[in-house]
Write an enzyme that holds these catalytic residues in place. Structure first.
Site, short mmCIF file in Angstrom:
data_model
loop_
_atom_site.label_atom_id
_atom_site.label_comp_id
_atom_site.label_asym_id
_atom_site.label_seq_id
_atom_site.Cartn_x
_atom_site.Cartn_y
_atom_site.Cartn_z
N HIS A 1 46.92 45.31 71.63
CA HIS A 1 48.18 45.51 72.85
C HIS A 1 49.06 46.42 72.01
O HIS A 1 49.41 46.39 70.96
CB HIS A 1 48.83 44.27 72.96
CG HIS A 1 48.12 43.17 73.62
ND1 HIS A 1 47.56 42.12 73.08
CD2 HIS A 1 47.58 43.05 74.93
CE1 HIS A 1 46.99 41.50 73.79
NE2 HIS A 1 47.03 42.05 75.11
N SER B 1 47.72 41.12 80.51
CA SER B 1 48.63 41.14 79.42
C SER B 1 49.56 42.49 79.17
O SER B 1 50.53 42.65 78.62
CB SER B 1 47.98 40.83 78.11
OG SER B 1 46.71 41.70 77.58
N ASP C 1 49.23 44.58 67.98
CA ASP C 1 47.98 43.68 67.50
C ASP C 1 46.65 44.25 67.50
O ASP C 1 46.71 45.70 67.68
CB ASP C 1 48.08 42.24 68.14
CG ASP C 1 48.09 42.28 69.48
OD1 ASP C 1 47.33 43.55 70.07
OD2 ASP C 1 48.46 41.27 70.38
#
Length: 640
Positions: free
Chosen positions: A312, A35, A309
Site C-alpha cells: 500500500h 484497499s 507497507d
C-alpha cells in the site's frame, strides 16, 4: 438503524455541507474497489467522528498515520487515501458505505473495502456490500457489517454522479490470477460492474488499471516478484480488451505509467532517490522496513518513501494519485475555454467596428480610413466545470469605409487580436486571431441599421496545461488552430429629431457565430498527456438595448449604450478526449457552460481634430456575475 435510513441521513447531512463551486458538475463521488480506495470501512483502536468536517478520525485506512509517532495505539489518525483526496478536490465527500462499526454514522458513497477481490467489487455494485476482515489480518474472513449493493439498494445510478472503480490487486496477491483465463475472469468482474452501472444510467465511470504488484516490498519479500508482475500485466491486458469491447463513456487510467514516471524522478516528488523504493516500506513489512525513513528508523518520514507497507502506498503517493485523476477530470474545464478565447477576440474586434458605426458619417462620395487599437480582459470565475482565470488581449484593426449616398455606407476591416489565458492553476493558453470583416450601414430619416460579416483564422500556440502531482508541478503542451464565422446586425430608431444635440435610439441586435477549434494532441506519451477532439462553439444571441449620444460641441460627441443580451446556445460543452498512453480509449467530460443572460454597456467620446481627422476612445463591458469582459478602445480616423 436500517441501511435505507442511514442513506437518507447521509443524504441530508451531505446536502447541508458547504461545497466549493468546483463540486459541480458532479453530484457525488461513488467508489467501488479495494484497499487502495477504502476510506475507512474498518474501525481503528479508537473511532471518533467530527460532524464539523464530516470525517472519521479513528477509522482504519491502508496507508500511514499522520505522525509524529506513526504508531498503532497512538490515537494518530491514518491519512486520507486517494479517493478522499479526490473528493476534496471536487468539493465532494467519500464516506465509507457501511460505517455501522464507527458509531452507527450515516452511510456514505464509498463502497471500497480493503481485501476485496474483483468478484466482491462486483457484488458491492449489484448484490451485497460486505465489510469482511481481509485475509492475513487478525480475524481474517470475519463479516463485520453489510449493506445492499449500490444498484440493488437504489435501483438506478445517479446520472450526475462520478463513478470510480478499481480492483484486481487482491486477485493477484491471493493468486487467483495465474494465467490468461483466470486474468480474463477477474477482469470480467470489474467490466461487468461497469456494464451494470452503464445500464443503470451512469454517465461517467473512471476505471483504474492495476499497478505492477510485483514491484513492491511484498514482491521482493515473498520471492514472487516475477509471478506477481506477470499476473498484474495479464489482468491489465484483459481489462483493456474487455473495456474496449464494452464501449461507453469509460475513463481508463494509467497508474502503472504514472508510478514508473514517479520512480524515474523520485527527488522531484519528494522521495529519497538513493532508496530502492520498490524494496522498502515505512512500516509493517518486516526486514524491508527502511532503517532511516521507516516508522522504527532513525528519522521516520513516510513522505520519503513510496510504500507504507508491503503493497500500500504512503500518503504522498495517495496525493499524487488524487491529483492525477483530478488533472484528467479538470482538463476540459480549461480546454473548453479555447473557443471562448476566440469569441472574446471576435467581440473585441466587433467593438472596434461598433465605434466606427456609431461615429458621424463622412460626406457622400468620400472615403474614410481608420486604425483602432484595443485592450481586453475577460474574467472567468470558477464555477460548474469552468476553471477560474483571466484572459488578457491586445488588438489592432485597420479599415476603410465608403459612403455611397445619403442612406448607405459600406466598409471593410482587417483585425489582429493576441490573447493569453492564465488559469488559477497557472495553465497558459495563447491565441492569435486574424479577422476580416465587411460591414454595411443604412439610415433613412430616424430609422437606422447596420450589419457585419466576419471570417477568422485562429492560431493557438503554447497551450500549456499545468497541474499539481503531489508536491511537484507538471505541464503538458500542445498546439492547435481553428476558424470562426460570424454575422452581426442591429436595427434601431432615433426618438429625437435629427437636428437635436441629443440622440436616443432603442435597438434590437442579433449575433450568430460559429467557432471551430481543431483537435490536438499534447506532446509525448506520458501518463498525464491528453488528446482532445475537435470543438465547435455555436453562439446565437439576441439583444435589446438603448443608444445615447450627445453633441457637446461641434467637434466633440459623447456616446453610450446599455443592453441586455440572451445567449440561446447555453448547453454544457462536452469534450471528447483520451490519454495518449492508453490506446483505444476515448471519453467525454463536461466543460464550459455559456452564461445565458449578459449585460452590455459602453461609454465613449469622439473628437474631431479638423475637417478630415477624428480621435475616439471608449470603454466596453459585457458579462454576468461569473463571466465578464472589459475592453478599452482607441481609434484614429481620417476622411478623403
Amino acid at each position: 438503524m436500517s441501511s435505507r435510513i442511514k442513506s437518507l441521513a447521509a443524504a441530508i447531512a451531505f446536502a447541508s455541507l458547504p461545497f466549493t463551486a468546483q463540486a459541480m458538475p458532479y453530484s457525488q463521488l461513488v467508489i467501488f474497489g479495494d484497499s487502495l480506495s477504502d476510506s475507512g470501512q474498518f474501525p481503528d483502536t479508537t473511532s471518533t467522528f467530527d460532524p464539523g468536517s464530516f470525517t472519521f478520525s479513528g477509522s482504519n485506512r491502508f496507508t500511514n498515520r499522520e505522525g509524529p509517532t506513526y504508531l498503532d495505539g497512538s490515537n494518530e489518525p491514518f491519512v486520507a487515501v486517494s479517493t478522499q483526496r479526490l473528493a476534496t478536490l471536487l468539493g465532494l465527500q467519500a464516506l465509507p458505505s457501511t460505517p455501522g462499526l464507527q458509531g452507527d454514522l450515516p452511510a456514505g458513497t464509498n463502497y471500497a473495502v480493503g481485501g476485496y477481490r474483483t468478484d466482491q467489487v462486483l457484488n458491492s455494485i449489484t448484490t451485497e456490500s460486505q465489510t469482511i476482515i481481509p485475509p492475513g489480518y487478525p480475524g481474517g474472513g470475519t463479516l463485520l457489517a453489510s449493506r445492499p449493493g449500490y444498484l440493488l439498494e437504489f435501483g438506478a445510478a445517479d446520472p450526475n454522479a462520478l463513478y470510480y472503480v478499481n480492483g484486481g490487486g487482491n486477485d493477484v496477491l491471493q493468486e487467483t490470477i495465474t494465467d490468461q483465463a483466470s486474468a480474463s475472469l477477474a477482469a470480467s468482474n470489474l467490466v461487468a460492474g461497469v456494464a451494470a452501472l452503464q445500464r443503470a444510467g451512469a454517465r461517467v465511470i473512471i476505471v483504474s488499471d492495476l499497478p505492477d504488484v510485483g514491484m513492491t516490498p511484498e514482491g521482493v519479500d515473498s520471492g514472487r516478484r516475477a509471478s506477481l508482475s506477470n499476473a498484474a500485466a495479464l489482468f491489465n491486458q484483459e481489462l483493456d480488451r474487455q473495456l474496449a469491447e464494452l464501449g461507453g463513456n469509460v475513463v481508463r487510467l494509467n497508474f502503472r505509467g504514472l508510478l514508473r514516471e514517479v520512480q524515474g524522478s523520485l527527488g522531484a516528488f519528494g522521495f529519497d532517490p538513493s532508496v530502492v523504493q520498490t524494496d522498502f516500506c515505512f512500516s509493517g513489512c518486516g526486514t524491508q522496513e527502511h532503517p532511516v525513513w521507516g516508522a522504527a528508523g532513525s528519522s521516520p518520514n513516510p513522505d520519503r518513501l513510496l510504500f507504507n507497507d508491503g503493497v500500500h502506498p504512503t500518503g504522498a503517493v495517495q496525493q499524487i494519485s488524487a491529483d492525477y485523476i483530478h488533472s484528467i477530470i479538470a482538463a476540459p474545464w480549461e480546454v473548453t475555454l479555447l473557443p471562448e478565447m476566440a469569441l472574446s477576440s471576435l467581440i473585441g474586434h466587433q467593438q472596434q467596428l461598433q465605434g466606427q458605426l456609431q461615429d458621424q458619417w463622412q460626406a457622400s462620395g468620400q472615403w474614410r480610413g481608420f486604425v483602432a487599437g484595443n485592450g481586453m480582459r475577460r474574467e472567468f470565475d470558477r464555477r460548474a466545470a469552468v476553471a477560474g482565470g483571466d484572459s488578457d488581449g491586445l488588438g489592432l484593426t485597420l479599415g476603410s469605409s465608403y459612403r455611397l449616398n445619403e442612406q448607405w455606407r459600406l466598409g471593410v476591416a482587417l483585425g489582429l487580436q493576441a490573447q493569453q489565458l492564465e488559469t488559477d492553476s497557472d495553465s497558459e493558453y495563447d491565441l492569435r486571431s486574424y479577422l476580416l470583416s465587411g460591414f454595411a450601414q443604412y439610415q433613412q430619416a430616424r430609422l437606422w441599421a447596420n450589419a457585419s460579416a466576419t471570417l477568422g483564422y485562429l492560431d493557438y500556440n503554447d497551450l500549456k496545461r499545468q497541474f499539481a502531482l503531489g508536491i511537484a508541478e507538471r505541464s503538458e503542451q500542445g498546439d492547435s488552430d481553428g476558424q470562426l464565422y460570424a454575422l452581426s446586425g442591429r436595427i434601431g430608431y432615433q426618438l429625437l429629431e435629427p437636428t437635436s444635440t441629443w440622440q436616443l435610439s432603442p435597438f434590437l441586435s442579433a449575433d450568430v457565430a460559429r467557432i471551430e477549434v481543431d483537435g490536438y494532441r499534447e506532446q509525448g506519451n506520458r501518463s498525464t498527456a491528453l488528446n482532445f477532439a475537435d470543438q465547435t462553439r455555436d453562439s446565437r444571441r439576441l439583444g435589446l438595448g438603448l443608444q445615447l449620444s450627445h453633441q457637446l460641441t461641434p467637434q466633440t460627441q459623447l456616446f453610450a449604450e446599455i443592453a441586455r443580451e440572451r445567449e440561446f446556445e447555453d448547453d454544457p460543452q462536452q469534450l471528447r478526449m483520451g490519454l495518449n498512453s492508453v490506446a483505444f480509449n476515448q471519453f467525454k467530460l463536461q466543460g464550459y457552460t455559456a452564461q445565458d443572460d449578459q449585460t452590455l454597456g459602453s461609454l465613449g467620446v469622439s473628437h474631431r481634430l479638423g475637417n478630415e481627422l477624428a480621435l475616439s476612445a471608449s470603454y466596453h463591458f459585457r458579462g454576468s456575475e461569473d463571466d465578464r469582459q472589459h475592453g478599452l478602445n482607441l481609434a484614429l480616423s481620417w476622411d478623403w
